[in-house]
Design an enzyme around this catalytic site. Sequence first.
Site, PDB file in Angstrom:
ATOM      1  N   GLU A  28     106.973  36.039 -14.633  1.00 26.60           N
ATOM      2  CA  GLU A  28     106.536  36.623 -13.337  1.00 26.60           C
ATOM      3  C   GLU A  28     106.662  37.739 -13.015  1.00 26.60           C
ATOM      4  OE1 GLU A  28     103.247  34.474 -13.935  1.00 26.60           O
ATOM      5  OE2 GLU A  28     103.338  35.879 -12.083  1.00 26.60           O
ATOM      6  N   PRO A  81     103.725  47.038 -14.517  1.00 27.45           N
ATOM      7  CA  PRO A  81     102.425  47.395 -14.302  1.00 27.45           C
ATOM      8  C   PRO A  81     102.390  48.114 -13.005  1.00 27.45           C
ATOM      9  CG  PRO A  81     102.756  45.137 -14.363  1.00 27.45           C
ATOM     10  CD  PRO A  81     103.756  45.796 -14.775  1.00 27.45           C
ATOM     11  N   ASP A  88      99.834  68.456 -30.489  1.00 28.37           N
ATOM     12  CA  ASP A  88     100.135  66.998 -30.565  1.00 28.37           C
ATOM     13  C   ASP A  88      98.755  67.033 -28.913  1.00 28.37           C
ATOM     14  OD1 ASP A  88     101.037  65.752 -32.284  1.00 28.37           O
ATOM     15  OD2 ASP A  88     103.321  64.755 -30.839  1.00 28.37           O
ATOM     16  N   ARG A 123     110.400  62.144 -29.501  1.00 27.91           N
ATOM     17  CA  ARG A 123     109.858  62.798 -29.893  1.00 27.91           C
ATOM     18  C   ARG A 123     109.365  64.695 -29.613  1.00 27.91           C
ATOM     19  NH1 ARG A 123     105.528  62.247 -34.132  1.00 27.91           N
ATOM     20  NH2 ARG A 123     104.349  63.688 -32.691  1.00 27.91           N
TER      21      ARG A 123
HETATM   22  N1  SAM Z   1     103.403  39.348 -12.298  1.00 28.63           N
HETATM   23  C1  SAM Z   1     103.695  40.595 -12.753  1.00 28.63           C
HETATM   24  C2  SAM Z   1     102.136  42.054 -12.262  1.00 28.63           C
HETATM   25  O1  SAM Z   1     101.369  41.067 -12.303  1.00 28.63           O
HETATM   26  O2  SAM Z   1     102.739  43.170 -12.021  1.00 28.63           O
HETATM   27  C3  SAM Z   1     103.768  41.260 -14.463  1.00 28.63           C
HETATM   28  C4  SAM Z   1     105.102  40.292 -15.292  1.00 28.63           C
HETATM   29  S1  SAM Z   1     104.903  40.905 -16.814  1.00 28.63           S
HETATM   30  C5  SAM Z   1     104.094  39.578 -17.602  1.00 28.63           C
HETATM   31  C6  SAM Z   1     106.348  41.018 -17.106  1.00 28.63           C
HETATM   32  C7  SAM Z   1     106.407  42.597 -17.643  1.00 28.63           C
HETATM   33  O3  SAM Z   1     105.922  43.013 -18.488  1.00 28.63           O
HETATM   34  C8  SAM Z   1     106.447  43.140 -16.471  1.00 28.63           C
HETATM   35  O4  SAM Z   1     108.037  42.701 -15.589  1.00 28.63           O
HETATM   36  C9  SAM Z   1     107.804  44.626 -16.765  1.00 28.63           C
HETATM   37  O5  SAM Z   1     108.832  44.448 -17.460  1.00 28.63           O
HETATM   38  C10 SAM Z   1     106.316  44.513 -18.415  1.00 28.63           C
HETATM   39  N2  SAM Z   1     105.410  45.147 -18.060  1.00 28.63           N
HETATM   40  C11 SAM Z   1     104.229  44.403 -18.140  1.00 28.63           C
HETATM   41  N3  SAM Z   1     102.833  45.197 -18.130  1.00 28.63           N
HETATM   42  C12 SAM Z   1     103.575  46.382 -17.969  1.00 28.63           C
HETATM   43  C13 SAM Z   1     102.550  47.745 -18.199  1.00 28.63           C
HETATM   44  N4  SAM Z   1     101.238  47.925 -17.917  1.00 28.63           N
HETATM   45  N5  SAM Z   1     103.774  48.911 -18.035  1.00 28.63           N
HETATM   46  C14 SAM Z   1     105.371  49.022 -18.121  1.00 28.63           C
HETATM   47  N6  SAM Z   1     105.637  47.586 -18.506  1.00 28.63           N
HETATM   48  C15 SAM Z   1     105.005  46.576 -18.303  1.00 28.63           C
END
Ligand code: SAM
Length: 236
Positions: free
Chosen positions: A116, A89, A169, A154
């Site tokens: 985490e 994220p 699209d 795609r």
């Molecule tokens: N504690 C982290 C943070 O706040 O940045 C979030 C961890 S999340 C529960 C677990 C995993 O989900 C991340 O390591 C990532 O690979 C994936 N993930 C969660 N949200 C994402 C997003 N918006 N885009 C891409 N990957 C995401």
Amino acid sequence: MKFDVVTIFPRMIDAGLAEGVVGRGVEKGLVDVRVHDLRTFTTDRHRTVDDVPYGGGPGMVMKVEPFVRALEAIRAERGAPDSVVLLSPQGRLFDQGEARRLSGLGHVVLLCGRYEGIDERVRDLVATEELSIGDFVVSGGETPALIVIDAVSRLVPGVVGDRESVEQDSFAQGILDYPHYTRPAEFEGHRVPDVLLSGHHAEVRRWRMQQALQRTIERRPDLIERRVKETGNERD
Ligand code: SAM
């Protein structure tokens, strides 16, 4: 187009690619997706992929060593990738422009986090870039990886049968798609716009362009502003 996905839940990726347009692209060999179970790259009896965070705090953190080994195996088996994407994220926002850029590469590795998050050294030592699917947190990188694979695939010629459909699209031309209708021509008093039944191709084209622009202005004025800035910069 080659993808390698590193995950502790390989079946999620397999299931996500089993059906639909992208599934057919995989079947036809236009998209080559290899899924790697991160636990294969552990060395202990319990196949441990996570540990407690240094400094304390909630949750578990994914360990660096299995990711490093997974990348070594991918390089040996499949060649050096053009990009190693850490799904997070905290990454740059993945949009249609990013999908287009990745579709121009031959080989992309996608690293899926869980818990985490991932030991920061995976960012430093293994990933070459970090992408986010939006300003929200999901439980793991598998759904984001499937979204990236789908959007990029795609754009690979032959995956979507009708090229025109991809070109029309939303976002492809920097605006949203026009409204679509199919039979019946009237449903519970709601009629399909007359122009679509008229058979006048030029009129239909004009109406669709006008609708696409109108809904972009109403729903996503930021797209128009971006386009104006881009064309302004092109002129400079
Ligand atoms: N504690 C982290 C943070 O706040 O940045 C979030 C961890 S999340 C529960 C677990 C995993 O989900 C991340 O390591 C990532 O690979 C994936 N993930 C969660 N949200 C994402 C997003 N918006 N885009 C891409 N990957 C995401």
